[in-house]
Structure formats: structure tokens, C-alpha cells
Motif scaffolding. Structure first.
Motif, mmCIF file in Angstrom:
data_model
loop_
_atom_site.group_PDB
_atom_site.id
_atom_site.type_symbol
_atom_site.label_atom_id
_atom_site.label_comp_id
_atom_site.label_asym_id
_atom_site.label_seq_id
_atom_site.Cartn_x
_atom_site.Cartn_y
_atom_site.Cartn_z
ATOM 1 N N UNK A 32 -33.390 58.838 -6.637
ATOM 2 C CA UNK A 32 -32.003 58.463 -6.349
ATOM 3 C C UNK A 32 -31.195 59.709 -6.027
ATOM 4 N N UNK A 33 -30.423 59.633 -4.963
ATOM 5 C CA UNK A 33 -29.613 60.777 -4.568
ATOM 6 C C UNK A 33 -30.326 61.724 -3.626
ATOM 7 N N UNK A 34 -31.616 61.515 -3.355
ATOM 8 C CA UNK A 34 -32.343 62.420 -2.463
ATOM 9 C C UNK A 34 -31.757 62.378 -1.055
ATOM 10 N N UNK A 35 -31.367 61.190 -0.613
ATOM 11 C CA UNK A 35 -30.789 61.068 0.725
ATOM 12 C C UNK A 35 -29.297 61.373 0.718
ATOM 13 N N UNK A 36 -28.639 61.143 -0.413
ATOM 14 C CA UNK A 36 -27.198 61.350 -0.522
ATOM 15 C C UNK A 36 -26.905 62.027 -1.851
ATOM 16 N N UNK A 37 -26.708 63.331 -1.810
ATOM 17 C CA UNK A 37 -26.517 64.114 -3.039
ATOM 18 C C UNK A 37 -25.248 63.713 -3.791
ATOM 19 N N UNK A 38 -24.347 62.959 -3.172
ATOM 20 C CA UNK A 38 -23.113 62.558 -3.839
ATOM 21 C C UNK A 38 -23.281 61.248 -4.604
ATOM 22 N N UNK A 39 -24.483 60.686 -4.576
ATOM 23 C CA UNK A 39 -24.707 59.384 -5.220
ATOM 24 C C UNK A 39 -24.390 59.414 -6.704
#
Length: 178
Positions: free
Chosen positions: A26-33
Motif C-alpha cells: 500500500x502506498x507504493x504507487x502513491x506515497x501520500x496514501x
């Protein structure tokens, strides 16, 4: 000197897919997750240098700007040089774990962060890891790069603490009993 591992795994024990992808994190594609850092900043503040293998280095180097200000030692038997755009605190070492550990200890380092599957395994086989912090991500990916491999003998662990996070991550810290 202390050597620590701080790493995430899938629930089935993999640190990456077979092709090296971390898309399951989780967050690998979107670090702001997620704004939660799972103790990473405090851990990074405690270490003097990072030791990583070639595959981990290539992954990190491919992320764009270099994320580390601390010294980074890249262990590799196949790399002959590093890209010139990297900071001067990144060095390449073509030796084994025990030799490198002894040299870094002689250089006055007190706490190493060991990262990358093969590098972690080499340090474990050499009896050089003191602490493991494993964050288990609630996903089964079936196949991938395993965190652990063959060892010459059992490695006993002493549980230090376990934390559960709202997103389902479970992080456990262990002291290794040599």
C-alpha cells in the motif's frame, strides 16, 4: 556495532514480486496514501549508515532523486561502478558481509541498517544481525523474493514488541540470540 533489519513482507514472507516489483505494498504507487511512517523515521534517526545489495540499490536509484543523506554502502559482486550523479556518501563494496562489517566497525560506525533480501541473508548467515523489525502487510502474493533463505543453523529470536496498525499492518521487533 549493531546491525538491524527494518523491512516489510507480505503475509506469506515475500519482500517483492519475482520481478522485483513492490506494487503490492500500500502506498507504493502513491506515497501520500498513508501519513503513518510505521516508526521508519525514528529507526533511520538511530542508524549511522545503510548497507544494501545491488538489486535494492537499483530499485532505489530508479525512484528518481536519491532519498538518503546518510552513508550508503552497496554490496555487489557484479557492479563495477556507481552512477556519477550519486552523492559522495554512496560507495560500492565488492566483499563479503563479515569483511565489510569489520571495516565499518573499525571506521567507528555504531549502527547499520541492513536492507535487501540477499544482503540480509548474508549478514544472518555470518551471525551479524542483532535486531529484526518485520512489518507484515495483510496480503498474500503467492510467489516472490523471500526474505529468508537457508541458514547454517537455527537462529533464535527474542520477541521485543509487536504493534498493530489501523491499516492491518503488524510490526514485530525481535532481538537475535546468538
Amino acid at each position: 556495532m549493531k546491525a538491524s533489519v527494518y523491512i516489510a513482507t507480505s503475509l506469506d514472507g515475500f519482500i517483492a514480486r519475482e520481478n522485483g516489483s513492490l506494487d503490492w505494498l500500500p502506498g507504493a504507487a502513491d506515497a501520500t496514501e498513508s501519513l503513518e511512517d510505521f516508526g521508519y523515521k525514528a529507526f533511520m534517526d538511530s542508524v549511522d549508515a545503510l548497507v544494501m545489495g545491488r538489486k535494492t540499490f537499483e530499485f532505489v536509484a530508479g525512484l528518481g532523486s536519491w532519498p538518503y543523506t546518510k552513508p550508503v554502502i552497496v554490496m555487489s559482486q557484479s557492479l563495477r561502478s556507481l552512477p556519477e550523479h550519486l552523492p559522495n556518501n554512496v560507495q560500492l563494496v565488492n566483499g563479503d558481509a563479515k569483511e565489510m562489517y569489520q571495516k565499518l566497525e573499525q571506521d567507528g560506525l555504531k549502527h547499520l541498517y541492513i536492507d535487501g533480501g540477499q544482503t540480509i541473508q548474508a549478514f544472518l548467515r555470518a551471525g551479524l544481525i542483532d535486531e529484526l523489525t518485520l512489518t507484515r502487510v495483510p496480503i498474500l502474493i503467492g510467489l516472490g523474493v523471500p526474505l529468508f533463505g537457508a541458514l547454517p543453523h537455527d537462529v533464535r529470536l527474542e520477541h521485543q514488541e509487536t504493534r498493530a496498525f489501523d491499516n492491518g499492518f503488524v510490526q514485530s521487533r525481535y532481538k537475535i540470540i546468538w
